[in-house]
Design a protein around this motif. Structure first.
Motif, PDB file in Angstrom:
ATOM      1  N   UNK A   1       0.823  -1.199   0.000  1.00  0.00           N
ATOM      2  CA  UNK A   1       0.000   0.000   0.000  1.00  0.00           C
ATOM      3  C   UNK A   1       0.864   1.259   0.000  1.00  0.00           C
ATOM      4  N   UNK A   2       0.306   2.319  -0.564  1.00  0.00           N
ATOM      5  CA  UNK A   2       0.963   3.628  -0.601  1.00  0.00           C
ATOM      6  C   UNK A   2      -0.055   4.687  -0.192  1.00  0.00           C
ATOM      7  N   UNK A   3       0.310   5.518   0.781  1.00  0.00           N
ATOM      8  CA  UNK A   3      -0.579   6.594   1.238  1.00  0.00           C
ATOM      9  C   UNK A   3       0.211   7.540   2.118  1.00  0.00           C
ATOM     10  N   UNK A   4      -0.382   8.684   2.396  1.00  0.00           N
ATOM     11  CA  UNK A   4       0.234   9.585   3.370  1.00  0.00           C
ATOM     12  C   UNK A   4      -0.195   9.166   4.768  1.00  0.00           C
ATOM     13  N   UNK A   5       0.613   9.556   5.753  1.00  0.00           N
ATOM     14  CA  UNK A   5       0.262   9.251   7.133  1.00  0.00           C
ATOM     15  C   UNK A   5      -1.086   9.858   7.481  1.00  0.00           C
ATOM     16  N   UNK A   6      -1.313  11.099   7.024  1.00  0.00           N
ATOM     17  CA  UNK A   6      -2.576  11.776   7.312  1.00  0.00           C
ATOM     18  C   UNK A   6      -3.765  11.007   6.724  1.00  0.00           C
ATOM     19  N   UNK A   7      -3.633  10.560   5.468  1.00  0.00           N
ATOM     20  CA  UNK A   7      -4.754   9.901   4.794  1.00  0.00           C
ATOM     21  C   UNK A   7      -5.119   8.574   5.451  1.00  0.00           C
ATOM     22  N   UNK A   8      -4.129   7.788   5.824  1.00  0.00           N
ATOM     23  CA  UNK A   8      -4.452   6.482   6.384  1.00  0.00           C
ATOM     24  C   UNK A   8      -4.977   6.611   7.811  1.00  0.00           C
ATOM     25  N   UNK A   9      -4.468   7.581   8.572  1.00  0.00           N
ATOM     26  CA  UNK A   9      -5.007   7.800   9.919  1.00  0.00           C
ATOM     27  C   UNK A   9      -6.460   8.255   9.838  1.00  0.00           C
ATOM     28  N   UNK A  10      -6.766   9.129   8.877  1.00  0.00           N
ATOM     29  CA  UNK A  10      -8.149   9.558   8.661  1.00  0.00           C
ATOM     30  C   UNK A  10      -9.035   8.366   8.311  1.00  0.00           C
ATOM     31  N   UNK A  11      -8.517   7.450   7.487  1.00  0.00           N
ATOM     32  CA  UNK A  11      -9.285   6.253   7.114  1.00  0.00           C
ATOM     33  C   UNK A  11      -9.569   5.394   8.339  1.00  0.00           C
ATOM     34  N   UNK A  12      -8.599   5.260   9.211  1.00  0.00           N
ATOM     35  CA  UNK A  12      -8.829   4.499  10.449  1.00  0.00           C
ATOM     36  C   UNK A  12      -9.882   5.190  11.311  1.00  0.00           C
ATOM     37  N   UNK A  13      -9.805   6.499  11.410  1.00  0.00           N
ATOM     38  CA  UNK A  13     -10.794   7.239  12.213  1.00  0.00           C
ATOM     39  C   UNK A  13     -12.202   7.066  11.657  1.00  0.00           C
ATOM     40  N   UNK A  14     -12.322   6.948  10.336  1.00  0.00           N
ATOM     41  CA  UNK A  14     -13.631   6.824   9.707  1.00  0.00           C
ATOM     42  C   UNK A  14     -14.174   5.398   9.740  1.00  0.00           C
ATOM     43  N   UNK A  15     -13.284   4.413   9.560  1.00  0.00           N
ATOM     44  CA  UNK A  15     -13.751   3.042   9.346  1.00  0.00           C
ATOM     45  C   UNK A  15     -13.363   2.056  10.446  1.00  0.00           C
ATOM     46  N   UNK A  16     -12.403   2.395  11.279  1.00  0.00           N
ATOM     47  CA  UNK A  16     -11.979   1.481  12.355  1.00  0.00           C
ATOM     48  C   UNK A  16     -11.596   2.302  13.582  1.00  0.00           C
ATOM     49  N   UNK A  17     -12.551   3.125  14.006  1.00  0.00           N
ATOM     50  CA  UNK A  17     -12.270   4.059  15.101  1.00  0.00           C
ATOM     51  C   UNK A  17     -11.891   3.341  16.389  1.00  0.00           C
ATOM     52  N   UNK A  18     -12.340   2.099  16.552  1.00  0.00           N
ATOM     53  CA  UNK A  18     -12.035   1.359  17.776  1.00  0.00           C
ATOM     54  C   UNK A  18     -10.540   1.079  17.936  1.00  0.00           C
ATOM     55  N   UNK A  19      -9.794   1.168  16.833  1.00  0.00           N
ATOM     56  CA  UNK A  19      -8.356   0.912  16.896  1.00  0.00           C
ATOM     57  C   UNK A  19      -7.552   2.159  17.258  1.00  0.00           C
ATOM     58  N   UNK A  20      -8.084   3.313  16.953  1.00  0.00           N
ATOM     59  CA  UNK A  20      -7.280   4.536  17.004  1.00  0.00           C
ATOM     60  C   UNK A  20      -6.810   4.866  18.412  1.00  0.00           C
ATOM     61  N   UNK A  21      -7.712   4.838  19.376  1.00  0.00           N
ATOM     62  CA  UNK A  21      -7.345   5.244  20.730  1.00  0.00           C
ATOM     63  C   UNK A  21      -6.304   4.321  21.355  1.00  0.00           C
ATOM     64  N   UNK A  22      -6.501   2.992  21.355  1.00  0.00           N
ATOM     65  CA  UNK A  22      -5.481   2.136  21.974  1.00  0.00           C
ATOM     66  C   UNK A  22      -4.132   2.189  21.262  1.00  0.00           C
ATOM     67  N   UNK A  23      -4.148   2.257  19.930  1.00  0.00           N
ATOM     68  CA  UNK A  23      -2.868   2.287  19.211  1.00  0.00           C
ATOM     69  C   UNK A  23      -2.179   3.633  19.419  1.00  0.00           C
TER      70      UNK A  23
END
Length: 475
Positions: A198-220
């Motif tokens: 995969x290729x992406x910016x750090x900002x773009x993939x973090x935004x994707x996690x916030x939108x689609x897998x928010x349960x992962x963001x806080x612990x990670x």
């Protein structure tokens, strides 16, 4: 702008047992001679246009990673230590959060560390082809233009026909198909093998996690923020990490994201997912025979014969469609059509508590390695190799005494505060309970034979008082 490689380096590769095991998996091995798969992977993503890599691995592999990076002439970048395996989604998110702290728009290329891509220049060209879309905020995947119906890979379905080197909208991810479906997808012309790159910016993939897998963001995020430096490594916080879901990046965000596209790559590629894939990469002769090491074939057809020990000979006679892999402590003989099922053998051995299921016969340590030569009820014999300038920890044992016989080089030995040099053909006795250390003061490898005797000979019978590698008794 430089691209930062993110290398996933924590897998166990059980389908390539007995060569690949949990304690020393396939990415650190040299399946074709020369560099290891990990070294080849990081080498493809180094040089002009690339920043030092971020490697995500586990504690057991941290010194192997640094040794192999230096062996390949590549300066280690950040090495993130996972407290335990949580699949690719938390690992990628941790790397992205780490990169984001320095540059929110850092461009990241995420790749496994155990794939074979012979044409590195063509692969780098494919990465560049996806750069514009990634910088615009898209999540870019890389798919392999299929050459045959394959049931061992997942697929990417494009919205339109695949044009190598040109990003195309991605319609959906497809699980590993059955044989009939694989034939149809090959004929359709708009399906690619999913390479897991995969290729992406750090900002773009973090935004994707916030939108689609928010349960992962806080612990990670907490695990990264509370990470502790340990020598040249960054240990992610285990308490926070344990709350992260065990899930792949495909399931977590890629299958849900709308801003996703794929770059088709038509160069040669293999994930070396089983021994049949290794056979295909081993240049079999006109009879389909591929051998490695001390291996010979007589009247054989479509076979892979490998001896992974210098002192072990394997001979195949009249075999057809067979894989035979000989290690010093285990041998696999399998029908070539069943190599995807080798993991069943590992599961069986685990249920029988056989050490060969997970433990590699050579135990790699930051100071060198050792081979177990012979084991009995109250004794064990090892061959120990200590790298120049390296030192074992200052330690003692509760249950065993040791004899050391130097067979190459010179050892500096400390026993209960008394230090002396032990030259080749000399020996030293370490009584039970004595506080001792072994060092190599020379410029070449030092080799010794260790004979242990006692009521318990496990590797956890160690009390460490000092250690230059900051390990504890179980590390």
């Amino acid at each position: 702008m430089q691209i930062t490689p993110v290398l996933m380096c924590g897998g166990s590769g059980t389908r390539l047992w007995p060569l690949s095991r949990e304690s020393y998996p396939k990415q650190f091995t040299s399946l074709k001679g020369g560099k290891t798969l990990f070294q080849e992977s990081v080498g493809r993503l180094s040089g002009e246009g690339f920043a030092p890599p971020i490697v995500v691995t586990n504690s057991d592999f941290r010194f192997i990673v640094t040794e192999q990076l230096l062996g390949a002439g590549i300066d280690p970048g950040a090495i993130l230590i996972e407290p335990d395996r949580r699949n690719t989604a938390p690992a990628v998110l941790a790397a992205a959060l780490h990169a984001f702290a320095e540059d929110p728009d850092a461009l990241l290329i995420v790749a496994p560390s155990d794939h074979v891509i012979p044409d590195a220049d063509a692969f780098r060209a494919a990465i560049l082809a996806g750069t514009e879309r990634a910088l615009a905020g898209d999540l870019v995947t890389f798919g392999i233009v299929p050459t045959h119906p394959e049931t061992g890979y997942g697929y990417l379905q494009l919205d339109g026909e695949a044009e190598p080197g040109k990003p195309a909208p991605l319609s959906r991810f497809v699980e590993k198909p059955d044989a009939a479906s694989a034939v149809k997808m090959l004929a359709a012309g708009n399906y690619l093998w999913n390479a897991g790159i995969f290729l992406f910016t750090a900002r773009a993939v973090i935004t994707a996690f916030e939108q689609h897998a928010a349960q992962l963001v806080d612990p990670v995020r907490k695990s990264v923020e509370n990470a502790k430096a340990d020598l040249g490594f960054l240990r992610l916080d285990p308490a926070s990490w344990s709350a992260a879901e065990d899930i792949s990046i495909d399931y977590a965000i890629m299958e849900k994201a709308k801003n996703i596209c794929s770059v088709p790559f038509e160069g040669k590629w293999s994930d070396l997912g089983d021994w049949n894939a290794v056979w295909a990469e081993s240049n079999p002769d006109s009879d389909g025979v591929a051998t490695n090491g001390n291996a010979a074939a007589i009247d054989c057809k479509d076979v892979l014969l490998r001896s992974e020990s210098a002192g072990q000979q394997i001979v195949g006679l009249g075999l057809d469609g067979i894989v035979a892999i000989a290690m010093p402590d285990a041998v696999l003989v399998a029908d070539k059509s069943r190599t995807q099922d080798v993991k069943k053998a590992v599961e069986l051995l685990k249920s029988q508590q056989a050490p060969q299921a997970v433990q590699f016969p050579r135990d790699h340590r930051p100071w060198g390695y050792f081979d177990s030569l012979a084991t009995g009820r109250r004794f064990q014999v090892k061959r120990i190799v200590v790298k120049p300038g390296a030192a074992l920890s200052l330690q003692s044992h509760f249950h065993r005494s040791e004899h050391w016989i130097v067979v190459q080089g010179t050892a500096r030995v400390t026993v209960d505060g008394t230090q002396k040099l032990v030259a080749e053909n000399q020996s030293v006795y370490i009584p039970l309970g004595a506080v001792h250390r072994m060092e190599n003061p020379g410029k070449l490898d030092m080799v010794l034979i260790e004979v242990q005797t006692g009521s318990y000979l496990g590797e956890d019978d160690i009390v460490r008082y000092e250690d230059v590698y900051a390990r504890n008794e179980t590390d």
